[in-house]
Design a protein around this motif. Structure first.
Motif, PDB file in Angstrom:
ATOM      1  N   VAL A  44       0.851  -1.197   0.000  1.00 63.28           N
ATOM      2  CA  VAL A  44       0.000   0.000   0.000  1.00 63.28           C
ATOM      3  C   VAL A  44       0.883   1.242   0.000  1.00 63.28           C
ATOM      4  O   VAL A  44       1.906   1.289   0.689  1.00 63.28           O
ATOM      5  N   PHE A  45       0.503   2.245  -0.763  1.00 57.43           N
ATOM      6  CA  PHE A  45       1.288   3.472  -0.865  1.00 57.43           C
ATOM      7  C   PHE A  45       0.348   4.678  -0.845  1.00 57.43           C
ATOM      8  O   PHE A  45      -0.857   4.547  -1.046  1.00 57.43           O
ATOM      9  N   HIS A  46       0.915   5.837  -0.603  1.00 59.90           N
ATOM     10  CA  HIS A  46       0.122   7.070  -0.574  1.00 59.90           C
ATOM     11  C   HIS A  46      -0.056   7.603  -1.988  1.00 59.90           C
ATOM     12  O   HIS A  46       0.839   7.504  -2.830  1.00 59.90           O
ATOM     13  N   VAL A  47      -1.215   8.163  -2.257  1.00 58.27           N
ATOM     14  CA  VAL A  47      -1.529   8.741  -3.564  1.00 58.27           C
ATOM     15  C   VAL A  47      -1.212  10.231  -3.492  1.00 58.27           C
ATOM     16  O   VAL A  47      -1.941  11.009  -2.889  1.00 58.27           O
ATOM     17  N   GLY A  48      -0.081  10.623  -4.103  1.00 61.74           N
ATOM     18  CA  GLY A  48       0.371  11.992  -3.930  1.00 61.74           C
ATOM     19  C   GLY A  48       0.907  12.159  -2.517  1.00 61.74           C
ATOM     20  O   GLY A  48       1.151  11.187  -1.804  1.00 61.74           O
ATOM     21  N   ARG A  49       1.053  13.409  -2.094  1.00 58.61           N
ATOM     22  CA  ARG A  49       1.558  13.640  -0.749  1.00 58.61           C
ATOM     23  C   ARG A  49       1.077  14.979  -0.203  1.00 58.61           C
ATOM     24  O   ARG A  49       0.607  15.844  -0.960  1.00 58.61           O
ATOM     25  N   LEU A  50       1.181  15.134   1.105  1.00 54.70           N
ATOM     26  CA  LEU A  50       0.894  16.401   1.770  1.00 54.70           C
ATOM     27  C   LEU A  50       2.120  16.780   2.580  1.00 54.70           C
ATOM     28  O   LEU A  50       2.797  15.908   3.143  1.00 54.70           O
ATOM     29  N   ASP A  51       2.412  18.075   2.668  1.00 52.40           N
ATOM     30  CA  ASP A  51       3.536  18.537   3.466  1.00 52.40           C
ATOM     31  C   ASP A  51       3.355  18.144   4.924  1.00 52.40           C
ATOM     32  O   ASP A  51       2.228  17.906   5.386  1.00 52.40           O
ATOM     33  N   LYS A  76       5.599  21.078  -6.045  1.00 47.48           N
ATOM     34  CA  LYS A  76       6.037  21.076  -4.661  1.00 47.48           C
ATOM     35  C   LYS A  76       5.621  22.373  -3.959  1.00 47.48           C
ATOM     36  O   LYS A  76       5.879  23.466  -4.463  1.00 47.48           O
ATOM     37  N   HIS A  77       4.953  22.225  -2.816  1.00 46.30           N
ATOM     38  CA  HIS A  77       4.498  23.373  -2.011  1.00 46.30           C
ATOM     39  C   HIS A  77       3.675  24.363  -2.842  1.00 46.30           C
ATOM     40  O   HIS A  77       3.707  25.573  -2.602  1.00 46.30           O
ATOM     41  N   MET A 107       1.905  29.733  -4.442  1.00 48.53           N
ATOM     42  CA  MET A 107       0.978  30.571  -5.197  1.00 48.53           C
ATOM     43  C   MET A 107       0.498  31.745  -4.344  1.00 48.53           C
ATOM     44  O   MET A 107       0.452  32.893  -4.808  1.00 48.53           O
ATOM     45  N   LEU A 108       0.146  31.442  -3.109  1.00 45.71           N
ATOM     46  CA  LEU A 108      -0.334  32.513  -2.231  1.00 45.71           C
ATOM     47  C   LEU A 108       0.804  33.468  -1.852  1.00 45.71           C
ATOM     48  O   LEU A 108       0.592  34.676  -1.728  1.00 45.71           O
ATOM     49  N   LYS A 109       1.999  32.927  -1.697  1.00 45.35           N
ATOM     50  CA  LYS A 109       3.149  33.775  -1.403  1.00 45.35           C
ATOM     51  C   LYS A 109       3.407  34.752  -2.544  1.00 45.35           C
ATOM     52  O   LYS A 109       3.809  35.905  -2.331  1.00 45.35           O
ATOM     53  N   ALA A 110       3.152  34.295  -3.780  1.00 43.39           N
ATOM     54  CA  ALA A 110       3.380  35.129  -4.959  1.00 43.39           C
ATOM     55  C   ALA A 110       2.471  36.355  -4.990  1.00 43.39           C
ATOM     56  O   ALA A 110       2.763  37.334  -5.677  1.00 43.39           O
ATOM     57  N   VAL A 111       1.355  36.301  -4.248  1.00 42.68           N
ATOM     58  CA  VAL A 111       0.467  37.469  -4.169  1.00 42.68           C
ATOM     59  C   VAL A 111       0.509  38.081  -2.772  1.00 42.68           C
ATOM     60  O   VAL A 111      -0.400  38.784  -2.346  1.00 42.68           O
ATOM     61  N   GLY A 112       1.591  37.817  -2.039  1.00 41.32           N
ATOM     62  CA  GLY A 112       1.825  38.493  -0.769  1.00 41.32           C
ATOM     63  C   GLY A 112       1.187  37.877   0.458  1.00 41.32           C
ATOM     64  O   GLY A 112       1.053  38.539   1.487  1.00 41.32           O
ATOM     65  N   CYS A 113       0.810  36.599   0.382  1.00 44.80           N
ATOM     66  CA  CYS A 113       0.176  35.945   1.533  1.00 44.80           C
ATOM     67  C   CYS A 113       1.066  34.819   2.067  1.00 44.80           C
ATOM     68  O   CYS A 113       1.561  33.996   1.288  1.00 44.80           O
ATOM     69  N   TYR A 114       1.219  34.765   3.394  1.00 45.36           N
ATOM     70  CA  TYR A 114       2.040  33.751   4.036  1.00 45.36           C
ATOM     71  C   TYR A 114       1.115  32.744   4.722  1.00 45.36           C
ATOM     72  O   TYR A 114       0.444  33.066   5.701  1.00 45.36           O
TER      73      TYR A 114
END
Length: 263
Positions: free
Chosen positions: A95-102, A210-211, A216-223
């Motif tokens: 069994v393996f994970h489908v994709g991943r999450l940070d 990755k991330h 994407m949100l960082k690119a518009v000034g959101c952390y």
């Protein structure tokens, strides 16, 4: 069915491992040692043994898991706890994970032993949508939202992201919304956090860089300070699952995901 596929779906190991077992002569079919992974077998009538023990056909399994923050998406790790630590009493071989999450991202994670299922959901050309709920320091005006929706550059040398969907849920000052944010504190993130603007919402993407959501949100000034995946291909996380809990996908859910991935 191919022998290596049968063994992988019977929790002997992933496809790569079982091929090694076969080539090393550890598998017999009806008493004969078989060293060819691609040989066709009848899973209903043939007797397959691994190091002398009969292998029972487990079939395909599909899990919905509510991943908590603090765990990495991996089968094992020498330094960190992994999502597989929650399956201690379950045979997860193959069994393996489908994709991943940070590590610090929560929410919907799928696990399976079905390689075709993973392929249909995760390969970029399939364009399967994934929706994330976020809280971030910063604000999103109309210009920012249009940039996210139309595509944005998130890294040097990278192409424009594919069009996304953004839905702002709440915006205001941290001091006004801090009790609604599922975070213990932000003391170490910014000296003036108390008077900072914050925003929450949903971002839907059809890629898996990755991330990506954070970038994407960082690119518009959101952390981003909180991130949770709530859906994949229309499959919504079962909110009755506490963090760290899992359940099997229903047949209806499996077919729905497969259908969406093929559209």
């Amino acid at each position: 069915m191919r022998l290596d596929k049968f063994l992988a779906q019977s929790s002997i190991g992933n496809r790569k491992k079982v091929r090694t077992y076969i080539k090393e002569g550890m598998i017999t079919v009806n008493g004969d040692v078989i060293t060819e992974p691609a040989i066709e077998i009848n899973e209903s009538s043939d007797v397959i043994k691994y190091i002398g023990k009969v292998v029972d056909y487990a079939g395909k399994v599909y899990y919905m898991f509510n991943k908590p923050s603090g765990y990495i998406t991996a089968t094992k790790d020498t330094d960190h706890k992994t999502v597989f630590d929650f399956f201690d009493n379950v045979n997860m071989n193959g069994v393996f994970h489908v994709g991943r999450l940070d590590k610090d991202t929560e929410g919907l994670l799928l696990l399976t032993n079905d390689g075709e299922f993973e392929h249909q959901l995760m390969y970029p050309e399939k364009h399967v949508e994934k929706t994330y709920f976020f809280w971030a320091l910063g604000s999103l005006d109309e210009k920012d939202r249009k940039q996210l929706e139309q595509g944005i550059y998130i890294g040097k040398g990278e192409i424009l992201t594919k069009p996304a969907k953004i839905e702002v849920q709440k915006c205001g000052m941290y001091k006004e919304l801090k009790y609604e944010m599922p975070i213990d504190n932000l003391e170490n993130m910014h000296s003036n956090h108390y008077s900072q603007p914050v925003v929450s919402g949903y971002l839907t993407i059809s890629e898996g860089r990755k991330h990506q959501v954070k970038r994407m949100l960082k690119a518009v000034g959101c952390y981003v300070v909180y991130l949770k995946r709530i859906s994949i291909g229309g499959l919504i996380l079962d909110e009755s699952l506490e963090k760290g809990q899992y359940r099997f996908l229903t047949e209806v859910e499996i077919q729905k995901l497969m259908k969406i991935s093929k559209e």
